[in-house]
Design a protein around this motif. Structure first.
Motif, PDB file in Angstrom:
ATOM      1  N   GLU A  28      39.356  40.647  33.206  1.00  0.00           N
ATOM      2  CA  GLU A  28      38.188  39.735  32.817  1.00  0.00           C
ATOM      3  C   GLU A  28      37.710  39.882  30.902  1.00  0.00           C
ATOM      4  OE1 GLU A  28      37.313  38.082  34.719  1.00  0.00           O
ATOM      5  OE2 GLU A  28      35.358  38.370  36.297  1.00  0.00           O
ATOM      6  N   ALA A  32      40.409  36.545  30.268  1.00  0.00           N
ATOM      7  CA  ALA A  32      39.398  35.568  30.361  1.00  0.00           C
ATOM      8  C   ALA A  32      39.056  35.523  29.093  1.00  0.00           C
ATOM      9  CB  ALA A  32      37.819  36.099  31.842  1.00  0.00           C
ATOM     10  N   MET A  33      38.751  35.348  28.568  1.00  0.00           N
ATOM     11  CA  MET A  33      38.363  34.864  27.349  1.00  0.00           C
ATOM     12  C   MET A  33      39.091  33.271  26.974  1.00  0.00           C
ATOM     13  SD  MET A  33      36.403  37.349  25.436  1.00  0.00           S
ATOM     14  CE  MET A  33      35.893  38.831  25.636  1.00  0.00           C
ATOM     15  N   PHE A  35      40.610  32.027  29.183  1.00  0.00           N
ATOM     16  CA  PHE A  35      40.866  30.864  30.597  1.00  0.00           C
ATOM     17  C   PHE A  35      42.250  30.775  30.648  1.00  0.00           C
ATOM     18  CE2 PHE A  35      36.968  29.747  28.092  1.00  0.00           C
ATOM     19  CZ  PHE A  35      36.022  29.209  28.452  1.00  0.00           C
ATOM     20  N   GLY A  38      40.696  34.858  34.145  1.00  0.00           N
ATOM     21  CA  GLY A  38      39.434  35.347  34.460  1.00  0.00           C
ATOM     22  C   GLY A  38      39.077  35.018  36.035  1.00  0.00           C
ATOM     23  N   GLN A  39      38.406  35.666  36.680  1.00  0.00           N
ATOM     24  CA  GLN A  39      37.455  35.073  37.756  1.00  0.00           C
ATOM     25  C   GLN A  39      37.676  33.901  38.523  1.00  0.00           C
ATOM     26  OE1 GLN A  39      36.529  37.157  39.877  1.00  0.00           O
ATOM     27  NE2 GLN A  39      36.865  35.828  41.582  1.00  0.00           N
ATOM     28  N   ARG A  40      37.527  33.278  37.544  1.00  0.00           N
ATOM     29  CA  ARG A  40      37.748  31.384  37.460  1.00  0.00           C
ATOM     30  C   ARG A  40      39.124  30.918  37.518  1.00  0.00           C
ATOM     31  NH1 ARG A  40      36.342  26.968  33.640  1.00  0.00           N
ATOM     32  NH2 ARG A  40      36.491  24.763  34.515  1.00  0.00           N
ATOM     33  N   GLN A  41      39.924  31.650  37.009  1.00  0.00           N
ATOM     34  CA  GLN A  41      41.434  31.607  37.119  1.00  0.00           C
ATOM     35  C   GLN A  41      42.072  31.517  38.229  1.00  0.00           C
ATOM     36  OE1 GLN A  41      39.892  30.546  33.515  1.00  0.00           O
ATOM     37  NE2 GLN A  41      40.559  27.890  34.209  1.00  0.00           N
ATOM     38  N   LEU A 125      35.942  26.301  21.200  1.00  0.00           N
ATOM     39  CA  LEU A 125      36.186  26.408  22.993  1.00  0.00           C
ATOM     40  C   LEU A 125      37.420  26.220  22.937  1.00  0.00           C
ATOM     41  CD1 LEU A 125      35.394  27.643  25.217  1.00  0.00           C
ATOM     42  CD2 LEU A 125      34.259  25.424  26.082  1.00  0.00           C
TER      43      LEU A 125
ATOM     44  N   VAL B 495      31.195  38.782  30.025  1.00  0.00           N
ATOM     45  CA  VAL B 495      32.475  39.455  28.533  1.00  0.00           C
ATOM     46  C   VAL B 495      32.029  39.144  26.899  1.00  0.00           C
ATOM     47  CG1 VAL B 495      34.164  39.948  30.014  1.00  0.00           C
ATOM     48  CG2 VAL B 495      34.106  37.571  28.963  1.00  0.00           C
ATOM     49  N   SER B 496      30.693  38.550  26.856  1.00  0.00           N
ATOM     50  CA  SER B 496      30.943  37.621  25.499  1.00  0.00           C
ATOM     51  C   SER B 496      31.637  37.002  24.999  1.00  0.00           C
ATOM     52  CB  SER B 496      29.653  39.263  25.326  1.00  0.00           C
ATOM     53  OG  SER B 496      29.358  39.645  25.124  1.00  0.00           O
ATOM     54  N   CYS B 497      32.190  35.944  25.491  1.00  0.00           N
ATOM     55  CA  CYS B 497      33.460  35.365  25.404  1.00  0.00           C
ATOM     56  C   CYS B 497      32.492  34.174  24.760  1.00  0.00           C
ATOM     57  CB  CYS B 497      34.291  34.598  27.106  1.00  0.00           C
ATOM     58  SG  CYS B 497      32.811  33.331  27.474  1.00  0.00           S
ATOM     59  N   THR B 499      31.549  31.312  25.536  1.00  0.00           N
ATOM     60  CA  THR B 499      31.762  29.784  26.369  1.00  0.00           C
ATOM     61  C   THR B 499      30.259  28.920  26.618  1.00  0.00           C
ATOM     62  OG1 THR B 499      33.923  30.315  27.135  1.00  0.00           O
ATOM     63  CG2 THR B 499      32.933  28.851  28.025  1.00  0.00           C
ATOM     64  N   ARG B 502      28.660  28.111  23.455  1.00  0.00           N
ATOM     65  CA  ARG B 502      29.615  26.634  22.988  1.00  0.00           C
ATOM     66  C   ARG B 502      29.064  25.930  23.872  1.00  0.00           C
ATOM     67  NH1 ARG B 502      33.735  30.642  22.289  1.00  0.00           N
ATOM     68  NH2 ARG B 502      33.871  31.139  19.710  1.00  0.00           N
ATOM     69  N   VAL B 503      29.379  25.567  25.419  1.00  0.00           N
ATOM     70  CA  VAL B 503      29.461  24.122  26.125  1.00  0.00           C
ATOM     71  C   VAL B 503      27.681  23.493  26.031  1.00  0.00           C
ATOM     72  CG1 VAL B 503      31.377  24.980  26.894  1.00  0.00           C
ATOM     73  CG2 VAL B 503      29.722  25.427  27.778  1.00  0.00           C
ATOM     74  N   LEU B 532      29.647  26.478  35.679  1.00  0.00           N
ATOM     75  CA  LEU B 532      30.835  26.184  35.625  1.00  0.00           C
ATOM     76  C   LEU B 532      32.178  27.289  34.822  1.00  0.00           C
ATOM     77  CD1 LEU B 532      32.574  23.062  37.261  1.00  0.00           C
ATOM     78  CD2 LEU B 532      33.358  23.963  35.127  1.00  0.00           C
ATOM     79  N   GLU B 533      31.836  26.758  33.213  1.00  0.00           N
ATOM     80  CA  GLU B 533      33.014  26.525  32.594  1.00  0.00           C
ATOM     81  C   GLU B 533      33.101  28.558  32.542  1.00  0.00           C
ATOM     82  OE1 GLU B 533      35.152  24.785  31.783  1.00  0.00           O
ATOM     83  OE2 GLU B 533      33.997  23.196  31.085  1.00  0.00           O
ATOM     84  N   PRO B 535      34.505  31.908  32.187  1.00  0.00           N
ATOM     85  CA  PRO B 535      35.322  32.345  33.575  1.00  0.00           C
ATOM     86  C   PRO B 535      35.355  33.578  33.682  1.00  0.00           C
ATOM     87  CG  PRO B 535      35.386  32.844  30.358  1.00  0.00           C
ATOM     88  CD  PRO B 535      34.247  32.335  30.337  1.00  0.00           C
ATOM     89  N   VAL B 536      34.377  34.054  33.363  1.00  0.00           N
ATOM     90  CA  VAL B 536      34.869  35.503  34.575  1.00  0.00           C
ATOM     91  C   VAL B 536      32.870  35.448  35.034  1.00  0.00           C
ATOM     92  CG1 VAL B 536      35.383  36.760  32.660  1.00  0.00           C
ATOM     93  CG2 VAL B 536      32.770  36.352  32.906  1.00  0.00           C
ATOM     94  N   ARG B 537      32.731  33.948  35.893  1.00  0.00           N
ATOM     95  CA  ARG B 537      31.891  33.506  36.255  1.00  0.00           C
ATOM     96  C   ARG B 537      30.741  34.863  36.403  1.00  0.00           C
ATOM     97  NH1 ARG B 537      33.516  28.667  37.991  1.00  0.00           N
ATOM     98  NH2 ARG B 537      35.054  28.585  39.019  1.00  0.00           N
TER      99      ARG B 537
END
Ligand SMILES: Cc1cc2nc3c(=O)[nH]c(=O)nc-3n(C[C@H](O)[C@H](O)[C@H](O)COP(=O)(O)OP(=O)(O)OC[C@H]3O[C@@H](n4cnc5c(N)ncnc54)[C@H](O)[C@@H]3O)c2cc1C
Ligand code: SF4
Ligand code: SF4
Ligand code: SF4
Ligand code: SF4
Lengths: 222, 691, 305
Positions: A28, A32-33, A35, A38-41, A125, B495-497, B499, B502-503, B532-533, B535-537
Motif C-alpha cells: 500500500e 499503490a501510488m 497504481f 494497491g488494494q484496488r489493483q 496523475l 497513503v496520501s497519494c 489521487t 487530482r481527480v 473508485l480511483e 488505489p488503496v480503497r
C-alpha cells in the motif's frame, strides 16, 4: 517514490499457473501510488486470475490481501497466518518487497507481479518520470539541480552530446535532453560559467558497482 | 414516527434539517431518481401522515435550504413529494398497527393537521384515539381555510380517511370547553388530551366603518364559507387587506367567484410580504392587483353597504424590533378605491377562551402556553397542546410536527416515563459553497411545473398545479446533489497519494503539508470518481457504495433464469428513460440483468471482471447521453478505464466482444441492436465488433 | 611531436589536411577495409576507422586500424565510451600504442537504442571529455586514470568530435573549449551543409582563440540522392540540412553529380574560413567518390612530410 508497473497479464498468468491457493498481496505504499499493486489493483488482478483459471479449467483459490509496506519485516510477518494455507504468493510490491517475503517465508513460492521501474516523480496523475538513479553520490549541486545520471541517456557529465536537438534527446523526440534543461536553468541562475569546468570521472562504486549496497547506522541499530 | 433526538448538522442534508418533521428528503428524491417510486412514497409516508397535502401546500422550507439553490435553483422538492404521493403506488403503503392495543384512551381536540398527525401517531403507538371537532367536517384549516384550487377536497378526504381507518373515533360538532370540559374528558376515561384547536379567531382592522356596513368580512369567515360551498356575497370589486397567504387565497377566490377587480392592500413593500413568493406571482398572473405600501384608513358606505375604501400611501421607516421596516403614512397621499366588499386578512389568533380556565391561561393571552416546543406539556397534567393554537398562525408542516411530538410526549406520559425535554434545534446556519465549486458544477435548470392557463383557472376551483410526469420527476430528482452522501476518507488507510485531489471534478479534496486529506462532506457531490480511483480503497462513498455495486451484481446474477446468454448491464440512472423502458427490457431480454448506478464513473475494471466471474457471459455498459451527465469532464476517464478493462478481458482469453460499451439513446435505455449484437457475439465468438 | 603521426606532421606543418572515413565491415573479411585503404591511400593523410558506428556491430576499429597500417595507410582509431568502461578503454589504448597506432578520436558514440542491439546495456562509465583527458594523462604523464604509472610511451595525436549544429548552439563552443582544454589536438566536425551557421560558429571559436589551440577539420558528407538528403534532414539528430540542399538534389538531373558539386562548393567556402586546417570526408557507402572530390577540390597530390 519508487515507481512500479504491473507485469503484463499474460506473464502473470503463466507464472501463477498451477498453484492451488494463491495469495495476491498488495503493497500500500509506492506500489499503490503507482497504481500497480494497491488494494484496488489486488482486487482487479485477483479477479482476473480467478477468471483465467476458470477458463482454463484449473481448480484453485485466489486470496486477496494487502499490507502497508512489503519492505518491512513487521508488516510482512502480519500475513504469516494467512499465508500458512497458501502455496504461493504473487507479490505486487517492488523487488525489495518480493525479496523480503522470500526471506521471511523460506518455504513459500514468492512471485513478482510488478516490475520496479525507477525513482521518480508524478508529473500528473498517471504520468511518472525518472529523476534519480540512486547513484549514491549526489551531484545535483553542480548540475543546476537536474540529474544527468538519471536523465541523460548517456550519463554525460560534461554537457550535451552532439545529438541534442530542439531540447530533445537524440534517443527520442519524447525525451527531454536534460543537458538542455541544465543549461537553461544555469542561464536563468546566471551560473553558466559552471559549464566551463571539466567534470571529473565519477566514482560509480556507491552506485551499486561496488557490490550490493548496505547502510548501517550505528546510532540506530540494535 | 419522527425522530426528535438532536441531530448532527454535519451529517444531514440541509433539506432534511430544514424540515420540521425531518423528512428524509434526500432519500426520497434519490429513490425517485432511481425510479423506485413506491419506496420513495414509503419514505415520505413513514414520516408524514399527510403527504399529498404537503406535496401541494407545504411552504417547503427544505427548498429554501436546498444546496442546489446555491448553484442555480433548488430541487423542486415539494413537487416531487406530490409526484411520489399521488401515484398509484401510494395504495401499497400500509401502516402497521401494533398487535396489542395499549388500553389507553387519548382525546385529540381539533382535526387540523396537528390533531390528525397526533391521532395517526398515537394510533400507531397502540392507543385508542378520539378526535373531537367543533365543525361538522374534519381537516381544520385544510378544509375550511385552504381553497380547493390549491388543495382539492377529495385529496384531503382520502388522506383523512386513511388516518381515520387506523381505528380512530371521530366526534364532529363537539366544541370542547363549551359542551364538554377538559375535566369531563378525564372523567370519561381519557388519560391524556391533545389540544390542537388552531387559530381561527379573526383580528379586527380597527378602522372606521368596519362594523357599520354590510360587505366587510374576515378572511377566515370568507374562506370558510367558500370552502363549504357558499358564496357569502356577490361582489364586483373587492379589496383584501393584508399580505399573508390568507389574503392571497381570499383574493384568488374572489376572482374565481366572478369579481371584476380585486385589490390587495398591503402596508409594506413586496419584499416584506409574508405570503409565499410563488403564491404572489400566481395571484398577479391571475389578475389580482396589489397596492404595496398602502394602509386602509376608513371604510366608506352607501345605503348601509360598502362603497369604497379610503387608503393612504406609506413609506418605510427604521427597522423595528422584528427587523422589519415599519411603514409610515405619507401625509397628503390619501386616495380611495371603489369597492363593494372588504376582506380583512390581517391575521388570526387562537380562540383559547373555552379552555382558558382549565389551563390557567390569563385572559389576555390568546395562545396556549406550553412548557417547551418539544414536550408540548401544558400547565395541566395530561394535557398537551400544539399547532397554530400554540404558535399562532403557522404552517401545515409545523402543525404536523407538533402533532407528532405531542404523540411521543403523550406516549411517554402514558407509560409513566418522564418526557424528554429536548432543546429546540437551533436554526442551522446555511453553509455557503465555495465559488469555485459553484462554478464547476454543471447547471441544470429546475423542471417547470405545469399549471392551468390563467383563463381556465378563473372558471372554477379546479386545481391549478398538475403533477410532474414520471419523466420530469426523475429528471428533477436527478438534479439532487446528494448532500452528505459523498466521499469519506478512512485516514488509517489513506497513503496520501493525492489521487483524489487530482481527480475530483470539483476540486473538493485538499491536502495538508503532511498529506492529510480533507474532503468537505457538504461540498462533495458524491460523483464517485475519487472513491473508485483511490488505489488503496481508502475512500468510501454513501451513494452507490462499492460494496453495494458488488452486491447488486451478485443479486442480479442470482435472479437470472439462464434462458440465454447472461448479460450484466450497467445503466447510468442519468439516462432519459422511464420505468416502462426498464420493464420492456426485462420482458424483451430477460437475460439482461440491469444494475442501475449514478454514473458509470463508479464502475471499475474489477466490477466488470466481477460480473464475468459471477458467471455473466457478457457485460454491457450504457453511458448516459452527454447532455444529462452532471460530470462530463469525467467521461474521458471513464472511456479510458473501459478500454483498459477491455484489454484485460482480452488478455484473460475472453473475447473482447463480450464487453459492450455504448451511449444511451436520446430517449430510452439502450438500443436493441446493440444488445442483439452483443448476444450474437457471445453466441458466435470471434466476430468483429461494429464500433 | 606528441605522436609523430602523419596527420600531426601535416597539421603542425601548417598544411591543409585531408582525412576520410573507412568503416569496417559487418563480417570478418579483411578485404573490405583493405579495399578502402587502397582506394583512399593516395588522396588522404589518414583514414578514420569507425567504432561500431550508429551502434551497429562491426569489426572492431582497432583491427581495422591494424589492417590499414599493414597497407601503409595511416589510421585514426575511433573509440566510443558507449561500449567500454575505463578499464577496457585504457587497455585498448595501450594495445593500440603497441600496434603502432598514433591517432585516436575520442567519442561518446550514438546511443545503443538506434543500433542493431537496442537491448544492450550502455556503459558510459566516463564521457568523451573525460576520455580525452585520460588519454592525454596517459600520454603526457604516463599515468592511468587511477594515478598508477604506465611503463612505456603512449604516443597519441588526440582527436575529438564537434557538432556545431546541435543544440544549444551557444554551448557548442564551450564544449569545444572543454575538449581542447581536456587535450584535444585535432577536431573533426559533424558534416557541414549549413555553411553560414558553421561560419558563425567558427567566429565564436576564433573569439575564444580555440583555432590556435587545436586543428579543426571540417566534416563533409557527400550526398548521393535526394532520399539521402531528406533522410539526414529528418532523422539524423545533430545534422542540419538546409531545404535549399534538398531542393537542389530534388531538381537535379543527375543527383550524384549534384551531390559532388555541392560538396566541392562547400569545400571551396570552407577553405576560406579562418581556422580551418583541413577537411574530413565521411562518404558512408560511397567511398569511391572521395578521390574525385579531393582531386577536383585541388587538394592533390597529398604532401609527403
Ligand atoms: C387561508 C389559509 C391558507 C393557508 N395556506 C397554507 C399553506 O399554503 N401552507 C401551509 O403550510 N399552511 C397554510 N395555512 C396554515 C395552516 O393551514 C395552519 O397552520 C394549520 O392548518 C394549523 O393546523 P392546526 O391543526 O394547528 O389547526 P387548524 O388546522 O386550524 O385546526 C384546528 C381545528 O380545531 C377545531 N377546533 C377549534 N376549537 C375547537 C374546540 N374548542 N373544540 C373542538 N374543535 C375545535 C377547528 O374547527 C379546526 O378544525 C393556511 C392557513 C389559512 C387560513
Ligand atoms: S541528447 Fe542530451 S540527454 Fe540525450 S544523450 Fe545527448 S546529452 Fe544526454
Ligand atoms: S441537493 Fe438534494 S440533498 Fe442537497 S439539499 Fe437539495 S434536495 Fe437535499
Ligand atoms: S486517493 Fe486515497 S490514498 Fe490517495 S490521498 Fe486520496 S484517500 Fe488517500
Ligand atoms: S465524490 Fe466526487 S465530488 Fe466528492 S470528493 Fe470525490 S471526486 Fe469530489
Amino acid at each position: 517514490m519508487i515507481t512500479l508497473e504491473q507485469k503484463k497479464f499474460e506473464e502473470i498468468e503463466k507464472m501463477t499457473k498451477g498453484y492451488s491457493r494463491l495469495l495476491v498481496l498488495g503493497c500500500e505504499t509506492c506500489s499503490a501510488m503507482s497504481f500497480a499493486g494497491g488494494q484496488r489493483q489486488v482486487e482487479e488482478l485477483a479477479s482476473a486470475i480467478r477468471m483465467a483459471q476458470k477458463t482454463s479449467g484449473q481448480e484453485g483459490e485466489v486470496l486477496e490481501d494487502a499490507i502497508a509496506r512489503q519492505c518491512e519485516p513487521e508488516f510482512v510477518d502480519l500475513i504469516r497466518d494467512k499465508l500458512a494455507g497458501c502455496d504461493a504468493v504473487l507479490s505486487l510490491a517492488c523487488g525489495a518487497g518480493v525479496q523480503l517475503l522470500s526471506e521471511r517465508f523460506p518455504d513459500k513460492v514468492i512471485l513478482p507481479g510488478c516490475n520496479t521501474t525507477f525513482l521518480g516523480v508524478t508529473e500528473e496523475l498517471g504520468v511518472w518520470s525518472e529523476r534519480c538513479a540512486g547513484c549514491g553520490n549526489c551531484i545535483l549541486d553542480k548540475t543546476a539541480g537536474l540529474c544527468p545520471i538519471a536523465r541523460c541517456s548517456k550519463q554525460l557529465l560534461n554537457g550535451p552530446c552532439g545529438g541534442s536537438m530542439n531540447g530533445k534527446c537524440e534517443i527520442s523526440k519524447d525525451v527531454d535532453c536534460v543537458w538542455q534543461l541544465i543549461i537553461d536553468r544555469l542561464a536563468r541562475l546566471n551560473r553558466l560559467e559552471m559549464l566551463e569546468e571539466i567534470f571529473p570521472v565519477k566514482d560509480w562504486s556507491p552506485a551499486g558497482h561496488g557490490g550490493p549496497r548496505k547502510m548501517v547506522r550505528e546510532d540506530l541499530k540494535s | 414516527m419522527s425522530d426528535t433526538s438532536p441531530i448532527n448538522p454535519m451529517a444531514h442534508p440541509p433539506c432534511k434539517l430544514a424540515c420540521p418533521i425531518l423528512t428524509d428528503v434526500r432519500e426520497y428524491v434519490q429513490l425517485i431518481a432511481e425510479r423506485r417510486f413506491d419506496e420513495a412514497f414509503a419514505t415520505i409516508r413513514r414520516q408524514n401522515p399527510l403527504p399529498r397535502v404537503c406535496g401541494r401546500i407545504c411552504t417547503h422550507p427544505c427548498e429554501t435550504a436546498c444546496k442546489r439553490g446555491q448553484i442555480e435553483e433548488p430541487i423542486a422538492i415539494a413537487a416531487l413529494k406530490r409526484f411520489a404521493s399521488d401515484g398509484p403506488w401510494k395504495n401499497q403503503y400500509k401502516p402497521v398497527l401494533p398487535d396489542k392495543p395499549s388500553g389507553h384512551k387519548v382525546a385529540v381536540i381539533g382535526s387540523g393537521p396537528a390533531g390528525l398527525a397526533a391521532a395517526h401517531d398515537l394510533a400507531l403507538l397502540g392507543h385508542h384515539v378520539t378526535i373531537f371537532e367543533a365543525l361538522p367536517v374534519l381537516g381544520g384549516m385544510l378544509r375550511v381555510g385552504v381553497p380547493e384550487y390549491r388543495l382539492p377536497k377529495n385529496v384531503l378526504d382520502e388522506e383523512i380517511q386513511a388516518i381515520v381507518d387506523l381505528g380512530i373515533e371521530i366526534k364532529t360538532g363537539v366544541r370542547i370547553g363549551a359542551q364538554i370540559k377538559l375535566s369531563d374528558l378525564f372523567e370519561q376515561g381519557y388519560k391524556a388530551v391533545f389540544v390542537a384547536i388552531g387559530a381561527h379567531k379573526d383580528r379586527k382592522l380597527g378602522i372606521a366603518g368596519e362594523d357599520q356596513f354590510e360587505g366587510v368580512i374576515s378572511a377566515v369567515s370568507f374562506l370558510r364559507a367558500v370552502n363549504q360551498g357558499q358564496n357569502p356575497k356577490e361582489t364586483k370589486k373587492a379589496a383584501v387587506i393584508g399580505g399573508g397567504n390568507t389574503a392571497i387565497d381570499s383574493a384568488r377566490c374572489l376572482l374565481r367567484m366572478g369579481a371584476e377587480s380585486v385589490h390587495i392592500v398591503y402596508r409594506r413593500s413586496r419584499d416584506e410580504m409574508p405570503a409565499a413568493q410563488e403564491e404572489i406571482e400566481e395571484a398577479i398572473h391571475e389578475g389580482v392587483q396589489i397596492a404595496y405600501l398602502t394602509s386602509p384608513l376608513k371604510i366608506l358606505g352607501e345605503d348601509g353597504k360598502v362603497s369604497a375604501l379610503k387608503c393612504i400611501k406609506n413609506e418605510l421607516g427604521e427597522p423595528d424590533a422584528s427587523g422589519r421596516r415599519s411603514p409610515k403614512p405619507v401625509p397628503g397621499t390619501e386616495f380611495t378605491l371603489d369597492v363593494d366588499m372588504v376582506i380583512a386578512a390581517i391575521g388570526q389568533a387562537p380562540d383559547s377562551s373555552l379552555v382558558a380556565d382549565e389551563l390557567g391561561l390569563t385572559e389576555r393571552r390568546e395562545r396556549i402556553i406550553v412548557e417547551g416546543p418539544y414536550t408540548l406539556v401544558t400547565t395541566r397534567p395530561g394535557v398537551f397542546a400544539g399547532g397554530d393554537a400554540v404558535t399562532g398562525p403557522a404552517t401545515v408542516v409545523e402543525a404536523i410536527s407538533a402533532g407528532k411530538r405531542a404523540a411521543l410526549s403523550i406516549d411517554h406520559y402514558l407509560k409513566g416515563e418522564s418526557i424528554p425535554a429536548i432543546e429546540p434545534a437551533k436554526d442551522v446556519e446555511k453553509v455557503s459553497l465555495a465559488r469555485s465549486v459553484v462554478e464547476k458544477t454543471r447547471k441544470f435548470p429546475r423542471c417547470k411545473k405545469i399549471s392551468l392557463p390563467a383563463d381556465q383557472r378563473l372558471r372554477g376551483f379546479k386545481e391549478v398545479e398538475s403533477v410532474f410526469s414520471e419523466d420530469l420527476a426523475t429528471k428533477e430528482a436527478l438534479r439532487c446533489l446528494h448532500c452528505y452522501l459523498g466521499a469519506r476518507i478512512d485516514a488509517e488507510k489513506c497513503v496520501s497519494c493525492l489521487t483524489c485531489v487530482r481527480v475530483c471534478p470539483l476540486g473538493i479534496p485538499t491536502t495538508s503539508k503532511m498529506g492529510e486529506i480533507t474532503i468537505d462532506p457538504f461540498a462533495c457531490q458524491a460523483c464517485g470518481v475519487c472513491a473508485l480511483e483511490c488505489p488503496v480503497r481508502a475512500i468510501d462513498i454513501s451513494l452507490d457504495p462499492r460494496t453495494e455495486i458488488a452486491q447488486d451484481i451478485k443479486k442480479a446474477m442470482s435472479t437470472s433464469q439462464h434462458s440465454g446468454p447472461v448479460i450484466v448491464g450497467f445503466f447510468d440512472l442519468h439516462g432519459n428513460f422511464d420505468s416502462s423502458d426498464v420493464e420492456n427490457l426485462r420482458q424483451d431480454y430477460p437475460h439482461v440483468l440491469p444494475v442501475m448506478v449514478f454514473g458509470l464513473r463508479r464502475i471499475d475494471t474489477s466490477d466488470i471482471l466481477k460480473a464475468f466471474e459471477c458467471g455473466a457471459d457478457g457485460v454491457l455498459l450504457a453511458r448516459c447521453p452527454p447532455e444529462s451527465d452532471p460530470f462530463p469532464e469525467a467521461t474521458d476517464r471513464v472511456k479510458r478505464r473501459m478500454a483498459h478493462a477491455r484489454a484485460l478481458v482480452e488478455a484473460l482469453g475472453l473475447d473482447g466482444g463480450r464487453l459492450e460499451i455504448c451511449d444511451m439513446p436520446e430517449q430510452g435505455l439502450v438500443q436493441k441492436e446493440l444488445i442483439d449484437g452483443l448476444i450474437q457475439r457471445i453466441k458466435e465468438p470471434g466476430q468483429v465488433r461494429s464500433e | 611531436m606528441k605522436s609523430g603521426s602523419n596527420l600531426e606532421r601535416i597539421l603542425e606543418g601548417g598544411q591543409f589536411a585531408v582525412t576520410a572515413e573507412a568503416g569496417p565491415p559487418k563480417g570478418s573479411s579483411p578485404k573490405v577495409i583493405q579495399r578502402k585503404g587502397e582506394l583512399l591511400k593516395l588522396c588522404c593523410d589518414a583514414l578514420n576507422v569507425t567504432d561500431n558506428q550508429t551502434a551497429i556491430v562491426r569489426m572492431s576499429s582497432l583491427s581495422g586500424c591494424v589492417l590499414l597500417k599493414e597497407l601503409g595507410v595511416e589510421p585514426v582509431l575511433q573509440m566510443v565510451v558507449r561500449d567500454r568502461n575505463r578499464l577496457a578503454l585504457q587497455g585498448d589504448i595501450l594495445g593500440a600504442a603497441a600496434l603502432g597506432i598514433r591517432n585516436v578520436l575520442c567519442l561518446s558514440g550514438d546511443h545503443q537504442r538506434f543500433g542493431n542491439h537496442p537491448a544492450a546495456k550502455g556503459v558510459y562509465d566516463i564521457d568523451s571529455i573525460q576520455f580525452i583527458q585520460m588519454v592525454k594523462t596517459m600520454r603526457d604523464e604516463h599515468r592511468f586514470l587511477n594515478g598508477e604509472e604506465i611503463s612505456g610511451d603512449v604516443p597519441f595525436f588526440i582527436g575529438a568530435a564537434a557538432n556545431p549544429f546541435a543544440d544549444p548552439f551557444e554551448f557548442r563552443v564551450t564544449r569545444l573549449a572543454k575538449k581542447v582544454n581536456a587535450g584535444a589536438d585535432f577536431i573533426q566536425t559533424q558534416g557541414i551543409f549549413d555553411v553560414p551557421k558553421f561560419v558563425e560558429w567558427m567566429k565564436m571559436v576564433r573569439d575564444r582563440g580555440l583555432h590556435e589551440k587545436t586543428h579543426i577539420l571540417a566534416g563533409l558528407i557527400p550526398i548521393k540522392s535526394v532520399g539521402m538528403a531528406r533522410y539526414m534532414r529528418n532523422n539524423v539528430s545533430g545534422l542540419s540540412v538546409p531545404q535549399e540542399i534538398v531542393d537542389r538534389m530534388a531538381d537535379a538531373k543527375d543527383a550524384k553529380e549534384e551531390g559532388v558539386k555541392i560538396c566541392l562548393e562547400t569545400i571551396e567556402q570552407l577553405k576560406e574560413v579562418e581556422g580551418i586546417h583541413g577537411i574530413h570526408i565521411m562518404a558512408v557507402a560511397w567511398e569511391d567518390i572521395v578521390p574525385r572530390i579531393v582531386e577536383e577540390a585541388g587538394l592533390m597530390p597529398r604532401p609527403v612530410v
